[in-house]
Design an enzyme around this catalytic site. Structure first.
Site, PDB file in Angstrom:
ATOM      1  N   TRP A  99       0.840  -1.203   0.000  1.00  0.00           N
ATOM      2  CA  TRP A  99       0.000   0.000   0.000  1.00  0.00           C
ATOM      3  C   TRP A  99       0.873   1.250   0.000  1.00  0.00           C
ATOM      4  O   TRP A  99       0.586   2.214  -0.698  1.00  0.00           O
ATOM      5  CB  TRP A  99      -0.961   0.002   1.191  1.00  0.00           C
ATOM      6  CG  TRP A  99      -1.923  -1.141   1.155  1.00  0.00           C
ATOM      7  CD1 TRP A  99      -2.021  -2.169   2.051  1.00  0.00           C
ATOM      8  CD2 TRP A  99      -2.933  -1.389   0.153  1.00  0.00           C
ATOM      9  NE1 TRP A  99      -3.027  -3.041   1.665  1.00  0.00           N
ATOM     10  CE2 TRP A  99      -3.588  -2.590   0.516  1.00  0.00           C
ATOM     11  CE3 TRP A  99      -3.325  -0.729  -1.014  1.00  0.00           C
ATOM     12  CZ2 TRP A  99      -4.630  -3.126  -0.251  1.00  0.00           C
ATOM     13  CZ3 TRP A  99      -4.361  -1.263  -1.772  1.00  0.00           C
ATOM     14  CH2 TRP A  99      -5.001  -2.456  -1.389  1.00  0.00           C
ATOM     15  N   ASP A 166      -1.503   6.810   6.298  1.00  0.00           N
ATOM     16  CA  ASP A 166      -2.529   5.840   5.932  1.00  0.00           C
ATOM     17  C   ASP A 166      -2.692   4.920   7.142  1.00  0.00           C
ATOM     18  O   ASP A 166      -1.800   4.133   7.455  1.00  0.00           O
ATOM     19  CB  ASP A 166      -2.066   5.059   4.691  1.00  0.00           C
ATOM     20  CG  ASP A 166      -3.039   3.949   4.290  1.00  0.00           C
ATOM     21  OD1 ASP A 166      -4.062   3.756   4.984  1.00  0.00           O
ATOM     22  OD2 ASP A 166      -2.775   3.277   3.268  1.00  0.00           O
ATOM     23  N   LYS A 190     -11.666  -2.106   7.523  1.00  0.00           N
ATOM     24  CA  LYS A 190     -10.839  -2.914   8.426  1.00  0.00           C
ATOM     25  C   LYS A 190     -11.407  -2.821   9.844  1.00  0.00           C
ATOM     26  O   LYS A 190     -11.825  -3.811  10.410  1.00  0.00           O
ATOM     27  CB  LYS A 190      -9.376  -2.462   8.391  1.00  0.00           C
ATOM     28  CG  LYS A 190      -8.792  -2.254   6.985  1.00  0.00           C
ATOM     29  CD  LYS A 190      -8.572  -3.528   6.214  1.00  0.00           C
ATOM     30  CE  LYS A 190      -8.295  -3.395   4.724  1.00  0.00           C
ATOM     31  NZ  LYS A 190      -7.358  -2.426   4.247  1.00  0.00           N
TER      32      LYS A 190
END
Ligand SMILES: *Cc1c(COP(=O)(O)O)cnc(C)c1O
Length: 356
Positions: A99, A166, A190
């Site tokens: 990511w 993030d 999540k």
């Protein structure tokens, strides 16, 4: 058979969220209408949006000068929105996984972006240390939890330039000092709710400094000004996220979550270390994620991995196959996962070991 949900995302949500969401699907806020068919301009939904924002501010202790907004496009859209809104001369990135690499790649499409450090040399199995953040960068981007590789940056960084994080896969799992960040963003799926909404916390004073023309929908100021209602927000996903935040508050907040999460992670890491068949992929305990626990079979038992997966599955373990770029296993221990599920997984590991 009881299922134990270790999916990495979308992932387990509190039973409270599921039940309240079912109620809302049938009758949202006493309107007699479903949350799936309500106008986002209705006073009931505006109240839901405002409450959700207020809960985020309360639970994360968000200081003055910051805005909480809910957007579409996933965390992945933030990979370009951040540089579009912030990058003037140069951006700095800590590349700690897939990511983070994707975020870095997008920044390079917008302007100059430099890699401050990377852990790619050892398949992202550690968090780089002793790097220097260039003082002339417009911002420093980090990924606090590397969902795929099971590493986590647990300390709020000290940085000479604004920090952008993030936090998709560890938001609300532990306290963070929001004042140390310019922007925090997280896809909901999540620890917060179903997919479809992304939470962004942004400090007002970092905006409005770039010269480029920013398309209206990609400009954070648009969504701040419109209080996340510039266009139709993901009504259902926001409502479900609100339920999780209510649950979180009821549970005692992020400090209580941290304690529970650390306890759960310890139970599993201890077993991985003890069990003769398994080993962790992240060797330094300080770098190990409390959200995503990655492990493999020791080289001499490697051929048993598929058999263990089948065995675990037959005992109700769901979603423990590792990401293809790491292999082995990954057990995601998000906030909503009860300790009992971790204990059940440990039992399965012990039982499998005893048969070998
Ligand atoms: C899941 C995840 C993403 C991707 O989120 P999307 O909402 O699918 O775009 C980005 N970063 C991290 C750390 C993640 O865990």
């Amino acid at each position: 058979m009881k299922k134990h949900n270790f999916y990495a995302g979308p992932s387990i949500l509190p039973q409270f969220t599921i039940e309240k969401t079912i109620e809302g699907i049938k009758n949202f806020a006493g309107t007699g209408l479903s949350v799936l068919e309500i106008s986002h301009r209705s006073k009931e939904f505006i109240a839901c949006m405002n409450d959700t924002i207020a809960l985020v501010k309360e639970l994360l202790d968000v200081p003055q000068g910051y805005h909480v907004i809910f957007l579409g496009g996933g965390a992945s859209l933030q990979f370009c929105m951040v540089p579009i809104n912030l990058l003037k001369n140069k951006a700095a990135y800590l590349v700690t996984g897939e990511w983070a690499s994707k975020a870095f790649k997008e920044a390079k499409l917008i302007g100059e972006a430099v890699e401050v450090a990377s852990s790619k040399d050892r398949n992202f199995s550690y968090i780089p240390k002793n790097y220097t953040i260039p003082a002339d960068a417009d911002y420093f981007h980090i990924t606090t939890n590397n969902t795929i590789y099971g590493t986590e940056l647990k300390e709020d960084p000290d940085s000479p330039v604004p920090v952008v994080a993030d936090m998709s896969s560890d938001i609300f799992s532990r306290p963070v000092d929001v004042s140390k960040y310019a922007i925090i963003y997280a896809g909901a799926q999540k620890n917060l709710g179903p997919a479809g909404v992304t939470m962004v916390i942004v400090r007002e004073d970092v905006l409005g400094k770039v010269e480029r023309t920013i398309p209206t929908m990609l400009d954070y100021r648009t969504h701040i000004k419109a209080e996340s209602m510039f266009n139709t927000p993901p009504v259902f996903a926001v409502f479900a996220a609100q339920q999780t935040l209510l649950w979180l508050k009821e549970m005692g907040g992020v400090r209580v979550m941290q304690k529970r999460n650390e306890e759960k992670a310890k139970i599993l890491y201890d077993e991985i270390e003890r069990n003769k068949l398994f080993m962790p992929t992240v060797s330094d305990p300080a770098d190990r994620s409390i959200m995503n626990v990655c492990f493999v079979m020791k080289p001499e038992y490697k051929e048993l991995e598929a058999e263990f997966l089948d065995f675990a599955k037959s005992r109700g373990m769901v979603g423990i196959a590792g990401h293809r770029s790491v292999g082995g296993f990954r057990a995601s221990l998000y906030n909503a996962l009860p300790k009992e599920s971790v204990e059940a997984l440990v039992e399965v590991m012990k039982e499998f070991e005893s048969k070998k």
